[in-house]
Design an enzyme around this catalytic site. Structure first.
Site, PDB file in Angstrom:
ATOM      1  N   LYS A  14       0.844  -1.210   0.000  1.00  0.00           N
ATOM      2  CA  LYS A  14       0.000   0.000   0.000  1.00  0.00           C
ATOM      3  C   LYS A  14       0.879   1.261   0.000  1.00  0.00           C
ATOM      4  O   LYS A  14       0.671   2.180  -0.791  1.00  0.00           O
ATOM      5  CB  LYS A  14      -0.926   0.032   1.238  1.00  0.00           C
ATOM      6  CG  LYS A  14      -1.746  -1.226   1.432  1.00  0.00           C
ATOM      7  CD  LYS A  14      -2.560  -1.185   2.705  1.00  0.00           C
ATOM      8  CE  LYS A  14      -1.772  -1.106   3.991  1.00  0.00           C
ATOM      9  NZ  LYS A  14      -1.027  -2.324   4.372  1.00  0.00           N
ATOM     10  N   ARG A  90      -8.910   0.413   9.756  1.00  0.00           N
ATOM     11  CA  ARG A  90      -8.408  -0.938  10.000  1.00  0.00           C
ATOM     12  C   ARG A  90      -9.419  -1.765  10.780  1.00  0.00           C
ATOM     13  O   ARG A  90      -9.209  -2.962  10.963  1.00  0.00           O
ATOM     14  CB  ARG A  90      -7.137  -0.864  10.838  1.00  0.00           C
ATOM     15  CG  ARG A  90      -5.876  -0.808  10.050  1.00  0.00           C
ATOM     16  CD  ARG A  90      -4.738  -0.664  11.045  1.00  0.00           C
ATOM     17  NE  ARG A  90      -3.574  -1.364  10.642  1.00  0.00           N
ATOM     18  CZ  ARG A  90      -2.582  -0.803   9.973  1.00  0.00           C
ATOM     19  NH1 ARG A  90      -2.644   0.447   9.603  1.00  0.00           N
ATOM     20  NH2 ARG A  90      -1.517  -1.499   9.679  1.00  0.00           N
ATOM     21  N   ARG A 126      12.338  -5.971   4.622  1.00  0.00           N
ATOM     22  CA  ARG A 126      12.242  -4.516   4.406  1.00  0.00           C
ATOM     23  C   ARG A 126      13.284  -3.769   5.261  1.00  0.00           C
ATOM     24  O   ARG A 126      13.499  -4.097   6.415  1.00  0.00           O
ATOM     25  CB  ARG A 126      10.841  -4.021   4.779  1.00  0.00           C
ATOM     26  CG  ARG A 126      10.738  -2.482   4.744  1.00  0.00           C
ATOM     27  CD  ARG A 126       9.339  -1.989   4.787  1.00  0.00           C
ATOM     28  NE  ARG A 126       8.572  -2.463   5.913  1.00  0.00           N
ATOM     29  CZ  ARG A 126       7.263  -2.227   6.070  1.00  0.00           C
ATOM     30  NH1 ARG A 126       6.615  -1.528   5.174  1.00  0.00           N
ATOM     31  NH2 ARG A 126       6.620  -2.688   7.122  1.00  0.00           N
ATOM     32  N   ARG A 159      12.409  -1.866  10.691  1.00  0.00           N
ATOM     33  CA  ARG A 159      11.364  -1.352  11.589  1.00  0.00           C
ATOM     34  C   ARG A 159      11.221  -2.305  12.771  1.00  0.00           C
ATOM     35  O   ARG A 159      11.263  -3.524  12.574  1.00  0.00           O
ATOM     36  CB  ARG A 159      10.030  -1.263  10.827  1.00  0.00           C
ATOM     37  CG  ARG A 159       9.725   0.119  10.292  1.00  0.00           C
ATOM     38  CD  ARG A 159       8.530   0.209   9.402  1.00  0.00           C
ATOM     39  NE  ARG A 159       7.298  -0.397   9.878  1.00  0.00           N
ATOM     40  CZ  ARG A 159       6.117  -0.309   9.257  1.00  0.00           C
ATOM     41  NH1 ARG A 159       6.030   0.401   8.139  1.00  0.00           N
ATOM     42  NH2 ARG A 159       5.042  -0.892   9.721  1.00  0.00           N
ATOM     43  N   ARG A 170       1.015  -9.149  13.612  1.00  0.00           N
ATOM     44  CA  ARG A 170       0.309  -8.145  12.796  1.00  0.00           C
ATOM     45  C   ARG A 170      -0.608  -8.833  11.780  1.00  0.00           C
ATOM     46  O   ARG A 170      -1.735  -8.383  11.545  1.00  0.00           O
ATOM     47  CB  ARG A 170       1.324  -7.249  12.058  1.00  0.00           C
ATOM     48  CG  ARG A 170       2.035  -6.279  12.994  1.00  0.00           C
ATOM     49  CD  ARG A 170       3.308  -5.726  12.377  1.00  0.00           C
ATOM     50  NE  ARG A 170       3.089  -4.902  11.211  1.00  0.00           N
ATOM     51  CZ  ARG A 170       4.043  -4.624  10.306  1.00  0.00           C
ATOM     52  NH1 ARG A 170       5.267  -5.115  10.446  1.00  0.00           N
ATOM     53  NH2 ARG A 170       3.766  -3.857   9.284  1.00  0.00           N
TER      54      ARG A 170
HETATM   55  P1  AP5 Z   1       5.032  -1.530   1.790  1.00  0.00           P
HETATM   56  O1  AP5 Z   1       4.609  -0.781   0.578  1.00  0.00           O
HETATM   57  O2  AP5 Z   1       5.782  -0.776   2.833  1.00  0.00           O
HETATM   58  O3  AP5 Z   1       3.777  -2.298   2.401  1.00  0.00           O
HETATM   59  P2  AP5 Z   1       2.551  -1.751   3.222  1.00  0.00           P
HETATM   60  O4  AP5 Z   1       1.339  -2.449   2.702  1.00  0.00           O
HETATM   61  O5  AP5 Z   1       2.531  -0.246   3.219  1.00  0.00           O
HETATM   62  O6  AP5 Z   1       2.903  -2.372   4.625  1.00  0.00           O
HETATM   63  P3  AP5 Z   1       3.177  -1.705   6.041  1.00  0.00           P
HETATM   64  O7  AP5 Z   1       3.938  -2.748   6.832  1.00  0.00           O
HETATM   65  O8  AP5 Z   1       3.825  -0.373   5.967  1.00  0.00           O
HETATM   66  O9  AP5 Z   1       1.720  -1.569   6.518  1.00  0.00           O
HETATM   67  P4  AP5 Z   1       1.123  -1.767   7.868  1.00  0.00           P
HETATM   68  O10 AP5 Z   1      -0.273  -1.619   7.494  1.00  0.00           O
HETATM   69  O11 AP5 Z   1       1.387  -2.939   8.706  1.00  0.00           O
HETATM   70  O12 AP5 Z   1       1.898  -0.681   8.729  1.00  0.00           O
HETATM   71  P5  AP5 Z   1       1.548   0.815   9.069  1.00  0.00           P
HETATM   72  O13 AP5 Z   1       2.766   1.572   8.947  1.00  0.00           O
HETATM   73  O14 AP5 Z   1       0.303   1.251   8.361  1.00  0.00           O
HETATM   74  O15 AP5 Z   1       5.920  -2.775   1.296  1.00  0.00           O
HETATM   75  C1  AP5 Z   1       6.504  -3.689   2.196  1.00  0.00           C
HETATM   76  C2  AP5 Z   1       7.787  -4.274   1.601  1.00  0.00           C
HETATM   77  O16 AP5 Z   1       7.473  -4.982   0.412  1.00  0.00           O
HETATM   78  C3  AP5 Z   1       8.850  -3.234   1.205  1.00  0.00           C
HETATM   79  O17 AP5 Z   1      10.123  -3.764   1.483  1.00  0.00           O
HETATM   80  C4  AP5 Z   1       8.664  -3.067  -0.303  1.00  0.00           C
HETATM   81  O18 AP5 Z   1       9.867  -2.724  -0.961  1.00  0.00           O
HETATM   82  C5  AP5 Z   1       8.183  -4.453  -0.707  1.00  0.00           C
HETATM   83  N1  AP5 Z   1       7.231  -4.415  -1.824  1.00  0.00           N
HETATM   84  C6  AP5 Z   1       6.194  -3.534  -1.976  1.00  0.00           C
HETATM   85  N2  AP5 Z   1       5.519  -3.814  -3.111  1.00  0.00           N
HETATM   86  C7  AP5 Z   1       6.128  -4.894  -3.657  1.00  0.00           C
HETATM   87  C8  AP5 Z   1       5.874  -5.664  -4.841  1.00  0.00           C
HETATM   88  N3  AP5 Z   1       4.856  -5.372  -5.678  1.00  0.00           N
HETATM   89  N4  AP5 Z   1       6.700  -6.705  -5.114  1.00  0.00           N
HETATM   90  C9  AP5 Z   1       7.732  -7.018  -4.266  1.00  0.00           C
HETATM   91  N5  AP5 Z   1       8.027  -6.328  -3.144  1.00  0.00           N
HETATM   92  C10 AP5 Z   1       7.230  -5.287  -2.845  1.00  0.00           C
HETATM   93  O19 AP5 Z   1       1.113   0.670  10.614  1.00  0.00           O
HETATM   94  C11 AP5 Z   1       2.060   0.321  11.607  1.00  0.00           C
HETATM   95  C12 AP5 Z   1       1.368   0.214  12.954  1.00  0.00           C
HETATM   96  O20 AP5 Z   1       0.737   1.466  13.291  1.00  0.00           O
HETATM   97  C13 AP5 Z   1       0.228  -0.818  13.050  1.00  0.00           C
HETATM   98  O21 AP5 Z   1       0.707  -2.123  13.287  1.00  0.00           O
HETATM   99  C14 AP5 Z   1      -0.575  -0.243  14.238  1.00  0.00           C
HETATM  100  O22 AP5 Z   1       0.054  -0.532  15.466  1.00  0.00           O
HETATM  101  C15 AP5 Z   1      -0.491   1.262  14.009  1.00  0.00           C
HETATM  102  N6  AP5 Z   1      -1.613   1.759  13.188  1.00  0.00           N
HETATM  103  C16 AP5 Z   1      -1.531   2.376  11.972  1.00  0.00           C
HETATM  104  N7  AP5 Z   1      -2.755   2.706  11.523  1.00  0.00           N
HETATM  105  C17 AP5 Z   1      -3.639   2.281  12.467  1.00  0.00           C
HETATM  106  C18 AP5 Z   1      -5.055   2.312  12.572  1.00  0.00           C
HETATM  107  N8  AP5 Z   1      -5.811   2.835  11.593  1.00  0.00           N
HETATM  108  N9  AP5 Z   1      -5.621   1.771  13.672  1.00  0.00           N
HETATM  109  C19 AP5 Z   1      -4.888   1.249  14.669  1.00  0.00           C
HETATM  110  N10 AP5 Z   1      -3.537   1.190  14.640  1.00  0.00           N
HETATM  111  C20 AP5 Z   1      -2.917   1.699  13.539  1.00  0.00           C
END
Ligand code: AP5
Length: 212
Positions: A14, A90, A126, A159, A170
């Site tokens: 995403k 979420r 990552r 991270r 997660r």
């Molecule tokens: P990346 O694009 O970073 O993936 P992502 O879907 O953005 O995953 P995240 O881990 O950042 O999302 P998340 O939802 O767990 O974390 P967030 O920061 O929102 O890609 C990941 C990897 O894959 C990278 O290395 C990239 O290079 C690779 N990649 C990407 N696309 C690819 C492809 N097509 N092919 C191959 N490789 C690829 O949230 C973190 C924490 O914050 C949560 O756990 C929670 O504690 C809190 N939080 C955030 N929002 C909320 C909410 N709304 N409610 C409650 N808690 C929340």
């Protein structure tokens, strides 16, 4: 202003896609994970509170997140026409709160589908720049110089929530919430599912077709 919600498991791509799409001026990327990590870096009360849950791979409380998203949206430039909302909602209460805010109508919810084995591979490999936040992958997107950001030369780090144990937690939490969210948007005719287990550039082209 229209909101397009990006739904998908941790590691489904995403953030990678939203960052690439914001080179087009009509899109603004709003990531709740990035907002929380900035708060942690700045040492704010919100950051201190959120860090405990984030490091464990748990969700931050709905009330905190609903308040935060409202405040953050108010700071966006007035000319913003479309927000790519990454990481929110979420949970069902978050989706319901978003739908009640007239200023932020959701046009689509795009669900990124990726097999779990690939999610684990992406997340545990990552590495992110501690300075500018650019994201790399040890195998799929390695930096030109080991442990060094290609964009700003900053140090690359894992991270805290990308260790295998926290990743599994997660993914478990994601699975427990996801079907309710998909149903919520499916019932409104807004859900679009996309195969996100494809190369980054190809996925971007598919997304652009959906967004335009
Ligand atoms: P990346 O694009 O970073 O993936 P992502 O879907 O953005 O995953 P995240 O881990 O950042 O999302 P998340 O939802 O767990 O974390 P967030 O920061 O929102 O890609 C990941 C990897 O894959 C990278 O290395 C990239 O290079 C690779 N990649 C990407 N696309 C690819 C492809 N097509 N092919 C191959 N490789 C690829 O949230 C973190 C924490 O914050 C949560 O756990 C929670 O504690 C809190 N939080 C955030 N929002 C909320 C909410 N709304 N409610 C409650 N808690 C929340």
């Amino acid at each position: 202003m229209t909101v397009t919600v990006l739904l998908g498991a941790p590691g489904s791509g995403k953030g990678t896609q939203a960052k690439r799409l914001t080179t087009d001026e009509s899109f603004v990327h709003l990531s709740t994970g990035d907002v929380l990590r900035s708060a942690i870096k700045a040492g704010t009360a919100l950051g201190k509170q959120a860090q405990v849950s984030m490091d464990r791979g748990e969700l931050v409380a709905d009330t905190t997140m609903i308040g935060l998203i409202g405040e953050t949206m108010e700071t966006l430039p007035k000319r913003t026409t479309r927000i790519l909302l990454d990481g929110f909602p979420r949970t069902l209460p978050q989706a319901e709160a978003l739908s009640k805010t007239a200023a932020t109508p959701v046009d689509k919810a795009i669900f990124f589908k990726v097999p779990e084995k690939e999610l684990i591979r992406r997340l545990t490999g990552r590495r992110v720049c501690g300075n500018c936040g650019a994201s790399f992958h040890l195998v799929s997107l390695p930096p030109k110089k080991e442990n060094t950001c290609d964009s700003c030369g900053g140090p690359l780090k894992q991270r805290p929530d990308d260790s295998e144990a926290v990743v599994l937690k997660r993914l478990e939490i994601f699975s427990s919430q996801n079907s309710q969210l998909l149903d919520f948007y499916r019932q409104q005719g807004k859900l679009v599912e996309i195969d996100a287990d494809q190369p980054v550039a190809e996925l971007q082209a598919s997304l652009l077709k959906i967004l335009r």
